[in-house]
Design a protein around this motif. Structure first.
Motif, PDB file in Angstrom:
ATOM      1  N   SER A  85       8.256  -9.361  -5.626  1.00 55.16           N
ATOM      2  CA  SER A  85       7.129  -9.863  -4.834  1.00 55.16           C
ATOM      3  C   SER A  85       6.678 -11.197  -5.406  1.00 55.16           C
ATOM      4  O   SER A  85       6.487 -11.320  -6.615  1.00 55.16           O
ATOM      5  CB  SER A  85       5.953  -8.885  -4.862  1.00 55.16           C
ATOM      6  N   ILE A  86       6.499 -12.168  -4.523  1.00 64.16           N
ATOM      7  CA  ILE A  86       6.024 -13.492  -4.922  1.00 64.16           C
ATOM      8  C   ILE A  86       4.590 -13.625  -4.436  1.00 64.16           C
ATOM      9  O   ILE A  86       4.308 -13.435  -3.247  1.00 64.16           O
ATOM     10  CB  ILE A  86       6.879 -14.628  -4.305  1.00 64.16           C
ATOM     11  N   TYR A  87       3.694 -13.963  -5.346  1.00 65.01           N
ATOM     12  CA  TYR A  87       2.279 -14.138  -5.025  1.00 65.01           C
ATOM     13  C   TYR A  87       1.917 -15.608  -5.159  1.00 65.01           C
ATOM     14  O   TYR A  87       2.287 -16.259  -6.136  1.00 65.01           O
ATOM     15  CB  TYR A  87       1.399 -13.291  -5.955  1.00 65.01           C
ATOM     16  N   GLN A  88       1.207 -16.110  -4.168  1.00 66.32           N
ATOM     17  CA  GLN A  88       0.785 -17.507  -4.130  1.00 66.32           C
ATOM     18  C   GLN A  88      -0.654 -17.616  -4.635  1.00 66.32           C
ATOM     19  O   GLN A  88      -1.504 -16.808  -4.274  1.00 66.32           O
ATOM     20  CB  GLN A  88       0.887 -18.050  -2.703  1.00 66.32           C
ATOM     21  N   TYR A  89      -0.923 -18.632  -5.419  1.00 65.03           N
ATOM     22  CA  TYR A  89      -2.254 -18.873  -5.973  1.00 65.03           C
ATOM     23  C   TYR A  89      -3.162 -19.524  -4.930  1.00 65.03           C
ATOM     24  O   TYR A  89      -2.731 -20.404  -4.197  1.00 65.03           O
ATOM     25  CB  TYR A  89      -2.131 -19.793  -7.189  1.00 65.03           C
ATOM     26  N   THR A  90      -4.399 -19.063  -4.841  1.00 64.27           N
ATOM     27  CA  THR A  90      -5.407 -19.715  -4.005  1.00 64.27           C
ATOM     28  C   THR A  90      -6.665 -19.904  -4.847  1.00 64.27           C
ATOM     29  O   THR A  90      -6.991 -19.069  -5.686  1.00 64.27           O
ATOM     30  CB  THR A  90      -5.757 -18.890  -2.752  1.00 64.27           C
ATOM     31  N   ASP A  91      -7.352 -20.990  -4.612  1.00 64.84           N
ATOM     32  CA  ASP A  91      -8.564 -21.303  -5.363  1.00 64.84           C
ATOM     33  C   ASP A  91      -9.659 -21.641  -4.351  1.00 64.84           C
ATOM     34  O   ASP A  91      -9.748 -22.749  -3.861  1.00 64.84           O
ATOM     35  CB  ASP A  91      -8.311 -22.483  -6.290  1.00 64.84           C
ATOM     36  N   ALA A  92     -10.464 -20.639  -4.023  1.00 63.79           N
ATOM     37  CA  ALA A  92     -11.543 -20.831  -3.058  1.00 63.79           C
ATOM     38  C   ALA A  92     -12.882 -20.601  -3.755  1.00 63.79           C
ATOM     39  O   ALA A  92     -13.135 -19.510  -4.269  1.00 63.79           O
ATOM     40  CB  ALA A  92     -11.386 -19.879  -1.885  1.00 63.79           C
ATOM     41  N   LYS A  93     -13.709 -21.611  -3.775  1.00 68.59           N
ATOM     42  CA  LYS A  93     -15.051 -21.503  -4.377  1.00 68.59           C
ATOM     43  C   LYS A  93     -14.992 -20.995  -5.810  1.00 68.59           C
ATOM     44  O   LYS A  93     -15.677 -20.055  -6.185  1.00 68.59           O
ATOM     45  CB  LYS A  93     -15.947 -20.609  -3.528  1.00 68.59           C
ATOM     46  N   ASP A  94     -14.102 -21.602  -6.607  1.00 64.76           N
ATOM     47  CA  ASP A  94     -13.928 -21.232  -8.018  1.00 64.76           C
ATOM     48  C   ASP A  94     -13.530 -19.780  -8.215  1.00 64.76           C
ATOM     49  O   ASP A  94     -13.740 -19.198  -9.271  1.00 64.76           O
ATOM     50  CB  ASP A  94     -15.187 -21.542  -8.830  1.00 64.76           C
ATOM     51  N   LEU A  95     -12.972 -19.155  -7.184  1.00 62.76           N
ATOM     52  CA  LEU A  95     -12.479 -17.796  -7.278  1.00 62.76           C
ATOM     53  C   LEU A  95     -10.955 -17.861  -7.366  1.00 62.76           C
ATOM     54  O   LEU A  95     -10.281 -18.185  -6.395  1.00 62.76           O
ATOM     55  CB  LEU A  95     -12.901 -16.978  -6.047  1.00 62.76           C
ATOM     56  N   HIS A  96     -10.413 -17.608  -8.544  1.00 57.79           N
ATOM     57  CA  HIS A  96      -8.977 -17.670  -8.765  1.00 57.79           C
ATOM     58  C   HIS A  96      -8.355 -16.368  -8.298  1.00 57.79           C
ATOM     59  O   HIS A  96      -8.676 -15.309  -8.834  1.00 57.79           O
ATOM     60  CB  HIS A  96      -8.674 -17.893 -10.244  1.00 57.79           C
ATOM     61  N   GLN A  97      -7.493 -16.421  -7.302  1.00 54.94           N
ATOM     62  CA  GLN A  97      -6.871 -15.219  -6.748  1.00 54.94           C
ATOM     63  C   GLN A  97      -5.429 -15.518  -6.358  1.00 54.94           C
ATOM     64  O   GLN A  97      -5.071 -16.658  -6.081  1.00 54.94           O
ATOM     65  CB  GLN A  97      -7.618 -14.746  -5.498  1.00 54.94           C
ATOM     66  N   TRP A  98      -4.634 -14.485  -6.317  1.00 59.35           N
ATOM     67  CA  TRP A  98      -3.270 -14.564  -5.824  1.00 59.35           C
ATOM     68  C   TRP A  98      -3.143 -13.618  -4.640  1.00 59.35           C
ATOM     69  O   TRP A  98      -3.748 -12.548  -4.616  1.00 59.35           O
ATOM     70  CB  TRP A  98      -2.291 -14.147  -6.920  1.00 59.35           C
ATOM     71  N   HIS A  99      -2.376 -14.025  -3.643  1.00 56.62           N
ATOM     72  CA  HIS A  99      -2.124 -13.166  -2.490  1.00 56.62           C
ATOM     73  C   HIS A  99      -0.616 -13.053  -2.267  1.00 56.62           C
ATOM     74  O   HIS A  99       0.135 -13.978  -2.584  1.00 56.62           O
ATOM     75  CB  HIS A  99      -2.835 -13.687  -1.235  1.00 56.62           C
ATOM     76  N   LEU A 100      -0.207 -11.920  -1.714  1.00 56.60           N
ATOM     77  CA  LEU A 100       1.209 -11.672  -1.467  1.00 56.60           C
ATOM     78  C   LEU A 100       1.731 -12.673  -0.449  1.00 56.60           C
ATOM     79  O   LEU A 100       1.174 -12.821   0.638  1.00 56.60           O
ATOM     80  CB  LEU A 100       1.416 -10.240  -0.951  1.00 56.60           C
ATOM     81  N   ASP A 101       2.791 -13.376  -0.826  1.00 58.20           N
ATOM     82  CA  ASP A 101       3.386 -14.365   0.070  1.00 58.20           C
ATOM     83  C   ASP A 101       4.728 -13.877   0.607  1.00 58.20           C
ATOM     84  O   ASP A 101       4.956 -13.912   1.796  1.00 58.20           O
ATOM     85  CB  ASP A 101       3.565 -15.703  -0.666  1.00 58.20           C
ATOM     86  N   THR A 102       5.597 -13.401  -0.272  1.00 59.70           N
ATOM     87  CA  THR A 102       6.954 -13.047   0.123  1.00 59.70           C
ATOM     88  C   THR A 102       7.436 -11.853  -0.690  1.00 59.70           C
ATOM     89  O   THR A 102       7.087 -11.731  -1.860  1.00 59.70           O
ATOM     90  CB  THR A 102       7.923 -14.225  -0.136  1.00 59.70           C
ATOM     91  N   VAL A 103       8.254 -11.015  -0.077  1.00 63.44           N
ATOM     92  CA  VAL A 103       8.948  -9.954  -0.801  1.00 63.44           C
ATOM     93  C   VAL A 103      10.447 -10.179  -0.620  1.00 63.44           C
ATOM     94  O   VAL A 103      10.925 -10.322   0.503  1.00 63.44           O
ATOM     95  CB  VAL A 103       8.553  -8.554  -0.294  1.00 63.44           C
TER      96      VAL A 103
END
Length: 177
Positions: A85-103
């Protein structure tokens, strides 16, 4: 300092179940515990807990065998059974999160993951393969292409890229070091 002081919970026993990497000047510690991946920014700040799944709606519990963070792109890769599983980094309002992009279905068991300096993904276990993203502007999820693969004589238990090049080394389950 012991691992238990940094990582609450039992870290999975595989050699690639814990990693530390720097992304945007922040050191992240990522580790697998059962079917979850825990992400810390430094040892004290919990960032996120990710469940291993082949899709966002998948409820199956998969034991994570390897984790890897890419210091170039911020992507995370985690493996379980034959899936990566590949997770992409997102940075919204200083909230560091990763979401599933590809399997990616590697078709063989994956024990090890590592990122090259160019953002290529090394996956090793029953087979050694190098995966590259197919760069299409604005297309998500990213498609990944198997650039190269080979079947080793024995299962690979450790695989790492050399930090400043495209060379890599592996250790098999019956290798002598």
């Amino acid at each position: 300092m012991f691992l238990e002081n940094i990582c609450p919970g039992q870290v999975n026993p595989q050699p690639h179940a814990i990693e530390s990497f720097v992304w945007k000047s922040i050191r992240y510690i990522i580790y697998a515990t059962g079917s979850k991946v825990v992400i810390y920014a430094d040892p004290a700040k919990l960032v996120q807990i990710i469940s291993a799944a082949t899709s966002p709606n998948d409820d199956k519990q998969q034991v994570v065998t390897a984790v890897a963070g890419c210091p170039r792109t911020g992507r995370l890769a985690l493996s379980y059974e034959t899936y990566i599983s590949i997770y992409q980094y997102t940075d919204a309002k200083d909230l560091h999160q990763w979401h599933l992009d590809t399997v990616i279905d590697a078709k063989t068991r994956v024990n090890c993951l590592d990122w090259s300096k160019d953002g290529h993904l090394l996956a090793a276990g029953e087979e050694i393969s190098i995966w590259v993203p197919v760069d299409k502007e604005g297309v998500h999820p990213l498609a990944w292409k198997n650039l190269w693969h080979i079947k080793p004589a024995t299962d690979v238990v450790i695989a790492k890229f050399e930090p400043n090049s495209i060379l890599f080394a592996t250790v098999g389950s019956v290798s002598d070091v």
